[in-house]
Design a protein around this motif. Structure first.
Motif, short mmCIF file in Angstrom:
data_model
loop_
_atom_site.label_atom_id
_atom_site.label_comp_id
_atom_site.label_asym_id
_atom_site.label_seq_id
_atom_site.Cartn_x
_atom_site.Cartn_y
_atom_site.Cartn_z
N LEU A 26 -0.47 -31.55 9.63
CA LEU A 26 -0.24 -33.06 10.40
C LEU A 26 0.67 -33.16 8.99
N ILE A 27 0.57 -33.63 7.98
CA ILE A 27 2.02 -34.08 6.96
C ILE A 27 2.38 -32.81 7.05
N LEU A 28 2.36 -31.25 6.69
CA LEU A 28 3.55 -31.03 6.57
C LEU A 28 4.33 -30.34 7.90
N LEU A 29 3.48 -30.74 8.75
CA LEU A 29 4.63 -30.91 10.11
C LEU A 29 5.71 -32.07 10.52
N ARG A 30 5.09 -33.47 9.24
CA ARG A 30 6.37 -34.16 8.83
C ARG A 30 8.29 -33.76 8.93
N TRP A 31 7.88 -32.91 8.07
CA TRP A 31 9.41 -31.97 7.76
C TRP A 31 9.48 -30.69 8.26
N TYR A 32 8.24 -29.75 8.88
CA TYR A 32 8.77 -28.66 9.52
C TYR A 32 7.94 -28.76 10.87
N ASN A 33 8.25 -28.43 11.90
CA ASN A 33 8.73 -27.94 13.01
C ASN A 33 7.43 -27.25 13.18
N PRO A 34 6.40 -26.91 13.52
CA PRO A 34 5.09 -26.05 13.70
C PRO A 34 5.78 -24.44 15.01
N PRO A 35 5.28 -23.39 13.91
CA PRO A 35 5.27 -22.17 14.76
C PRO A 35 4.94 -21.43 15.84
N THR A 36 3.65 -22.88 16.02
CA THR A 36 3.37 -22.30 17.49
C THR A 36 2.26 -23.71 17.15
N THR A 37 1.44 -23.53 18.65
CA THR A 37 0.59 -24.07 18.85
C THR A 37 -1.19 -23.72 19.01
N ALA A 38 -2.11 -25.03 19.30
CA ALA A 38 -3.68 -24.07 20.13
C ALA A 38 -2.64 -23.92 21.35
N VAL A 39 -2.30 -24.91 21.70
CA VAL A 39 -1.73 -24.43 23.71
C VAL A 39 -0.92 -23.45 23.70
N GLN A 40 -0.12 -22.68 22.98
CA GLN A 40 0.92 -22.02 23.19
C GLN A 40 -0.14 -20.64 22.72
N ALA A 41 -0.84 -20.32 22.34
CA ALA A 41 -1.79 -19.44 22.13
C ALA A 41 -2.74 -19.56 22.87
N GLN A 42 -2.99 -20.53 23.05
CA GLN A 42 -4.20 -20.52 24.50
C GLN A 42 -3.32 -19.97 25.77
N ARG A 43 -2.43 -20.70 26.18
CA ARG A 43 -0.86 -20.27 27.46
C ARG A 43 -1.25 -18.19 27.22
N ARG A 44 -0.82 -18.12 26.01
CA ARG A 44 -0.24 -16.55 25.50
C ARG A 44 -1.38 -15.64 26.06
N ILE A 45 -2.47 -16.25 25.40
CA ILE A 45 -3.98 -14.90 25.59
C ILE A 45 -4.63 -15.55 26.94
N GLU A 46 -4.26 -16.69 28.14
CA GLU A 46 -4.04 -16.62 29.25
C GLU A 46 -3.54 -15.87 29.90
N SER A 47 -2.26 -15.51 29.54
CA SER A 47 -1.68 -14.31 30.76
C SER A 47 -1.37 -12.77 30.58
N TRP A 48 -2.16 -12.64 28.56
CA TRP A 48 -2.17 -11.29 28.22
C TRP A 48 -3.52 -11.35 29.46
N LEU A 49 -4.44 -12.12 28.72
CA LEU A 49 -5.58 -11.53 30.27
C LEU A 49 -5.46 -11.15 31.31
N ALA A 50 -4.47 -11.85 32.25
CA ALA A 50 -4.00 -11.97 33.56
C ALA A 50 -2.97 -10.38 33.85
N GLY A 51 -2.95 -10.05 32.36
CA GLY A 51 -1.57 -8.54 32.75
C GLY A 51 -0.39 -9.88 32.61
N GLU A 52 0.08 -10.94 32.59
CA GLU A 52 1.18 -11.12 32.81
C GLU A 52 1.79 -11.29 31.75
N GLN A 53 2.95 -11.57 31.43
CA GLN A 53 4.62 -11.89 30.61
C GLN A 53 4.54 -13.29 29.84
#
Length: 137
Positions: A26-53
Motif C-alpha cells: 500500500l505504501i508503494l502504491l502511493r507512487w505506483y499504479n498496481p500492475p494487477t489486483t487479486a480481483v483481476q487475477a480472480q476474473r482471469r482465472i474464472e474466464s480461463w476455467l469457463a473457456g472465455e476470453q
C-alpha cells in the motif's frame, strides 16, 4: 498444550507477515499504479476455467483529472461516513451485526472504502471470515 501454543504463534506470525506485506504494498502504491489486483487475477482465472476470453480494461487518471464533485459522489455512495472513521466504521458494523442477529442470517455488509480497497487489491471477492479478519488488520 505445547502444540496449541505453537499453532497460535504460527497463526499470529502469518497474520503479521500478511499485514507487513500488504502495508508495504500500500505504501508503494502511493507512487505506483498496481500492475494487477487479486480481483483481476480472480476474473482471469474464472474466464480461463469457463473457456472465455478475459480482457483487462483500466485507465489510470491522475486524481486532479477527476472532477471533485465526482470524487465526493463516489465516496458518499460507497462509504457515507468515510471522513468520520479511520478505516473501520465501528458504528455501522454494530448496526449490521444487530440486524444480522435479529434476522439470524448475514445480510448487507459494512465494509468501508478502505476495506474494499484491501479486499480488491489482495484477496479477491470470495466471502471468507479469514479475509474479513485480514481486512481488519
Amino acid at each position: 498444550m505445547r502444540w496449541l501454543r505453537r499453532i497460535a504463534l504460527l497463526v499470529l506470525a502469518l497474520l503479521a507477515a500478511v499485514h507487513v506485506v500488504c502495508s508495504a504494498a500500500l505504501i508503494l502504491l502511493r507512487w505506483y499504479n498496481p500492475p494487477t489486483t487479486a480481483v483481476q487475477a480472480q476474473r482471469r482465472i474464472e474466464s480461463w476455467l469457463a473457456g472465455e476470453q478475459y480482457t483487462k480494461r483500466s485507465v489510470f487518471l491522475p486524481l486532479n483529472r477527476i472532477p471533485l464533485d465526482l470524487q465526493h459522489a463516489v465516496v458518499a455512495a460507497e462509504d457515507g461516513r468515510f471522513y468520520q472513521h479511520h478505516g473501520i466504521d465501528w458504528l455501522e458494523l454494530r448496526k449490521v451485526a444487530n440486524q444480522d442477529l435479529e434476522k439470524r442470517r448475514v445480510g448487507r455488509g459494512a465494509s468501508t472504502i478502505t476495506q474494499q480497497l484491501v479486499k480488491n487489491l489482495f484477496f479477491g471477492t470470495y466471502r471468507s471470515g479469514v479475509r474479513k479478519l485480514l481486512e481488519f488488520t
